[in-house]
Design a protein around this motif. Structure first.
Motif, PDB file in Angstrom:
ATOM      1  N   GLU A  99       0.744  -0.873   0.471  1.00 55.88           N
ATOM      2  CA  GLU A  99      -0.250   0.017  -0.097  1.00 55.88           C
ATOM      3  C   GLU A  99       0.393   0.982   0.220  1.00 55.88           C
ATOM      4  N   VAL A 100       0.327   2.439  -0.932  1.00 60.20           N
ATOM      5  CA  VAL A 100       1.172   3.612  -0.423  1.00 60.20           C
ATOM      6  C   VAL A 100      -0.027   4.814   0.183  1.00 60.20           C
ATOM      7  N   TYR A 101       0.336   5.681   0.890  1.00 61.49           N
ATOM      8  CA  TYR A 101      -0.287   6.681   1.574  1.00 61.49           C
ATOM      9  C   TYR A 101       0.637   7.826   1.234  1.00 61.49           C
ATOM     10  N   LEU A 102      -0.941   8.927   0.889  1.00 60.79           N
ATOM     11  CA  LEU A 102       0.359  10.256   1.023  1.00 60.79           C
ATOM     12  C   LEU A 102      -0.231  11.650   1.849  1.00 60.79           C
ATOM     13  N   GLY A 103       0.712  11.470   3.039  1.00 65.37           N
ATOM     14  CA  GLY A 103       0.167  11.804   4.315  1.00 65.37           C
ATOM     15  C   GLY A 103       0.893  13.682   3.843  1.00 65.37           C
ATOM     16  N   HIS A 104      -0.866  14.245   4.242  1.00 67.03           N
ATOM     17  CA  HIS A 104      -0.814  15.930   3.947  1.00 67.03           C
ATOM     18  C   HIS A 104      -2.067  16.609   4.319  1.00 67.03           C
ATOM     19  N   LEU A 105      -1.741  17.887   5.448  1.00 64.05           N
ATOM     20  CA  LEU A 105      -1.833  18.613   6.286  1.00 64.05           C
ATOM     21  C   LEU A 105      -3.277  18.522   5.717  1.00 64.05           C
ATOM     22  N   ARG A 106      -4.097  18.717   7.320  1.00 61.14           N
ATOM     23  CA  ARG A 106      -5.807  18.615   7.463  1.00 61.14           C
ATOM     24  C   ARG A 106      -6.304  19.984   7.240  1.00 61.14           C
ATOM     25  N   ASP A 107      -7.096  20.249   6.103  1.00 62.05           N
ATOM     26  CA  ASP A 107      -7.575  21.835   6.032  1.00 62.05           C
ATOM     27  C   ASP A 107      -8.246  21.303   6.997  1.00 62.05           C
ATOM     28  N   ASN A 108      -8.909  21.222   8.414  1.00 63.57           N
ATOM     29  CA  ASN A 108      -9.846  21.483   9.349  1.00 63.57           C
ATOM     30  C   ASN A 108      -8.575  21.257  10.445  1.00 63.57           C
ATOM     31  N   PHE A 109      -8.039  21.453  10.627  1.00 67.07           N
ATOM     32  CA  PHE A 109      -7.347  20.836  11.515  1.00 67.07           C
ATOM     33  C   PHE A 109      -6.959  22.606  12.249  1.00 67.07           C
ATOM     34  N   ILE A 110      -7.105  22.495  13.738  1.00 70.68           N
ATOM     35  CA  ILE A 110      -7.238  24.083  13.681  1.00 70.68           C
ATOM     36  C   ILE A 110      -6.364  24.110  15.370  1.00 70.68           C
ATOM     37  N   LEU A 111      -5.194  24.642  15.472  1.00 66.57           N
ATOM     38  CA  LEU A 111      -4.557  23.836  16.726  1.00 66.57           C
ATOM     39  C   LEU A 111      -5.144  24.970  18.016  1.00 66.57           C
ATOM     40  N   GLY A 112      -5.375  23.577  19.185  1.00 64.75           N
ATOM     41  CA  GLY A 112      -5.523  24.379  20.287  1.00 64.75           C
ATOM     42  C   GLY A 112      -7.174  24.228  20.898  1.00 64.75           C
ATOM     43  N   VAL A 113      -8.128  23.669  19.467  1.00 68.04           N
ATOM     44  CA  VAL A 113      -9.249  23.214  19.141  1.00 68.04           C
ATOM     45  C   VAL A 113      -9.390  21.913  19.057  1.00 68.04           C
ATOM     46  N   PRO A 114     -10.920  21.392  19.857  1.00 71.33           N
ATOM     47  CA  PRO A 114     -10.958  19.905  20.124  1.00 71.33           C
ATOM     48  C   PRO A 114     -11.037  19.856  18.459  1.00 71.33           C
TER      49      PRO A 114
END
Length: 706
Positions: free
Chosen positions: A229-244
């Motif tokens: 298998e192969v995966y592309l690890g990329h930044l989540r556009d809905n991740f906000i630092l310090g917010v659950p």
């Protein structure tokens, strides 16, 4: 004995199959690069690749770009220590195992990539400790010696494979290292079965990412490994630092927009009262925060899909796409043919450079449910027959995606016409072009051609800049007659990994502003004392937003209600919307500014059905509405050339280095701080120049019309 004609790097491979095989030839080796330079100097061909190194920025339309080919030519003409060091770095980059990586010449890009890679390794180290603590992790990321790491990787896989679960940046080669790669993360499943995890400092999968992974799969399987298998690890556009975090959370863009849309119209009195309440409360938000261990589970998304499930389409994984092309024998043939192509001398490339299309790039298309990799079939603008770029030419016609470089190249290839001064009529030129629809050129292209002809024959008068659009100019100027007029501009900085509380990846964090306030009709950019001026530049290694917002609102409310003006206002408005979401105590005053900000760029950039493009036009705009083009054309005596820091991307990079602790406080305060202030202040003064000149041009036209 080698199978292939010569080396073929991952960067070569991606460039040829995504962009252009001719561009890949130029950047394949320093020898090729120099041959292209010689051909351009001999006026045989021109490299127009415009190697755009684009910032990861979803909202700032003025993303900075670097034309490395042009930069190198300029470096050759100079003779100083800094430029000689740049030339040395340029030459050394050809030896990178990935090939010549253009993005390594933009500081923020490589810093973001390294930062995301570091965090990904921390994540998988923690993951291993939680789930398979009996297995080890091997980290080769600190060793830049490819051959040494290659040997260590081979020895580990041959002798200790069962003891390890993750390898960070292992090295593999094939065909006497004509092909070589280092995987970001390799998960070992036992018995030579592996999974590739590629890390990208981006929020979405791009075509080049697939070919990046494909190149790695090809080499690893030639080494006897089986890729499960192969995966592309990329930044989540809905991740906000310090917010659950929740997987179905909306991205910050949507959260801020919804908050703004749900806010009723705000009066100046309401805005000022809300702000004074915050000031009187001694507002000191705690915005300093670092990513905690639990958040490592969320900030990256490890995606196996090239195409996700659609309403009418089935999902298509990265590995599935690779296997389909493998079954067709495409990988073997592509690599074999490309290694031969890229190692040809210029004398054998002339034929290819004379062809009008980029022949190699492919794109995934779906026809009746079937997935087909088909040629893109675009006209090549990367390498063309030479032309003099100092003359007005077809590539100066703007139009974004509606009139991309490939369409401009089509004009050149199909008509052999490139100089605007030699084109009598664009409508007549269309008869020689192959296209669908009613019109090939955009309406304002015809106007631009007429202005170029006038200018070249010394018939252009400054009042011609608004000819036929005087009514729109007059109507737009009315907005600026209600004083005070606040001209404001922000400088921002961003990180791939969110740096501060309630911020996201690549969010534009404001750290500097400049405001010029026009109090009445007597303002004059040549006399700064005729205006009021306010500025701010963060001076502490901390989140700059709280102090920035406090000082900005003090200044912007200082002279009472007025007209608020930005150039390309969508950028400043987005910064303020995000700030209002992050600091809800300031929502009312910040949204008041957003609601009442108008765009100075309206004089140049049109809006369909509302106002025309280029209600003010000039041949020296060269078809652009960038302030770096419009202002010098309207007033050539006002410039940025005397400034040490004279571009926004340079200002952003310097401030980022300060926050990251790379610039000593003394150096910052004594040398850099005043240079940054001078740059941002010049930006708002340039806005005053534009307004003043547009007003003068209209007044001159009105006088002549009497």
């Amino acid at each position: 004995m080698s199978i292939y004609q010569g080396p073929l790097s991952k960067e070569d491979f991606k460039t040829a199959l995504v962009e252009c095989e001719k561009k890949a030839w130029v950047w394949h080796s320093f020898a090729n690069f120099k041959q292209m330079l010689d051909a351009q100097n001999a006026k045989e061909f021109i490299y127009w690749g415009k190697d755009k190194i684009t910032n990861e920025d979803d909202y700032h339309s003025d993303a900075s770009t670097i034309d490395l080919y042009e930069v190198y030519c300029q470096l050759l003409d100079n003779n100083n220590q800094q430029d000689n060091e740049s030339l040395t770095k340029f030459s050394q980059n050809w030896t990178d195992e990935d090939g010549f990586v253009l993005t390594k010449f933009q500081g923020e890009t490589i810093e973001n990539g390294n930062e995301v890679g570091d965090k990904a390794r921390v994540f998988w180290t923690l993951e291993n400790a939680k789930k398979t603590p009996h297995l080890k992790v091997a980290d080769f990321s600190g060793n830049l010696d490819f051959v040494a790491v290659q040997k260590q990787t081979t020895d580990l896989l041959n002798n200790e494979q069962s003891q390890y679960h993750y390898l960070f940046e292992p090295a593999f080669g094939y065909d006497n290292n004509n092909l070589k790669t280092r995987c970001d993360i390799l998960r070992l499943n036992g018995n030579n079965h592996v999974e590739i995890i590629e890390i990208k400092a981006t929020s979405k999968i791009k075509p080049e990412h697939f070919f990046d992974l494909a190149y790695q799969i090809f080499i690893l399987e030639k080494n006897g490994l089986i890729v499960d298998e192969v995966y592309l690890g990329h930044l989540r556009d809905n991740f906000i630092l310090g917010v659950p975090f929740a997987y179905d959370d909306s991205p910050l863009k949507d959260l801020a927009s919804t908050l703004y849309e749900e806010t009723p119209q705000i009066t100046f009195a309401e805005a000022k009262t809300a702000f004074e309440k915050v000031l009187n409360s001694n507002w000191q938000p705690d915005s300093e925060i670092k990513m905690i261990e639990d958040e490592f589970d969320y900030f990256l998304d490890f995606d196996p899909w090239l195409k996700k499930q659609g309403s009418k389409t089935a999902p298509y994984s990265l590995l599935e796409a690779y296997r389909d092309l493998e079954t067709q024998g495409r990988w073997e043939s592509w690599i074999n043919e490309l290694s031969t192509y890229l190692n040809k001398p210029l004398s054998l490339m002339t034929y290819y450079f004379q062809q009008p299309n980029c022949s190699w790039p492919v794109a995934l298309k779906q026809k009746k449910g079937a997935k087909i990799w088909a040629p893109k079939e675009t006209f090549c603008y990367h390498i063309m027959p030479w032309f003099d770029t100092s003359q007005p030419h077809i590539f100066q016609l703007t139009g974004s995606s509606n009139f991309a470089n490939s369409k401009k190249a089509q004009v050149y290839w199909e008509t052999q016409q490139v100089y605007l001064t030699k084109i009598k009529s664009l409508k007549g030129l269309e008869a020689s072009l192959t296209f669908k629809g009613d019109d090939f050129f955009l309406p304002y292209h015809h106007e631009h051609l007429d202005l170029v002809h006038q200018y070249q024959t010394n018939k252009f008068r400054i009042t011609d800049a608004i000819n036929g659009k005087q009514g729109y100019v007059k109507q737009n100027l009315v907005q600026y007659s209600h004083y005070p007029v606040y001209m404001y501009d922000f400088e921002t900085v961003k990180w791939a990994i969110p740096r501060f509380h309630r911020s996201k990846s690549y969010q534009q964090i404001p750290f500097q502003y400049s405001i010029d306030v026009l109090m009445d009709d007597n303002y004059d950019y040549n006399q700064p004392q005729s205006m009021k001026h306010y500025d701010f530049l963060a001076n502490q290694i901390a989140d700059p937003r709280p102090e920035f917002l406090r000082e900005f609102l003090k200044a912007i409310f200082s002279q009472g209600p007025g007209v608020y003006v930005a150039y390309n206002d969508s950028f400043e408005k987005t910064v303020l919307k995000y700030a209002a979401w992050a600091f809800p105590e300031l929502k009312i005053p910040l949204f008041y500014i957003v609601q009442n900000t108008i765009d100075l760029m309206t004089f140049f950039k049109g809006k369909k059905g509302v106002y025309p493009w280029f209600m003010v036009n000039h041949p020296l705009f060269e078809g652009s509405y960038s302030i770096k083009k419009t202002q010098p054309a309207l007033e050539p005596n006002f410039s940025y050339t005397d400034l040490t820091i004279n571009k926004g991307d340079k200002a952003s990079q310097v401030f980022r280095e300060f926050i990251d602790g790379l610039i000593p406080q003394a150096v910052w305060e004594e040398g850099i701080y005043p240079d940054l202030l001078a740059y941002c202040n010049r930006d708002t003064l340039a806005m005053v120049v534009i307004l003043q000149r547009v007003k003068e041009i209209y007044q001159e036209w009105e006088q002549n019309a009497k």
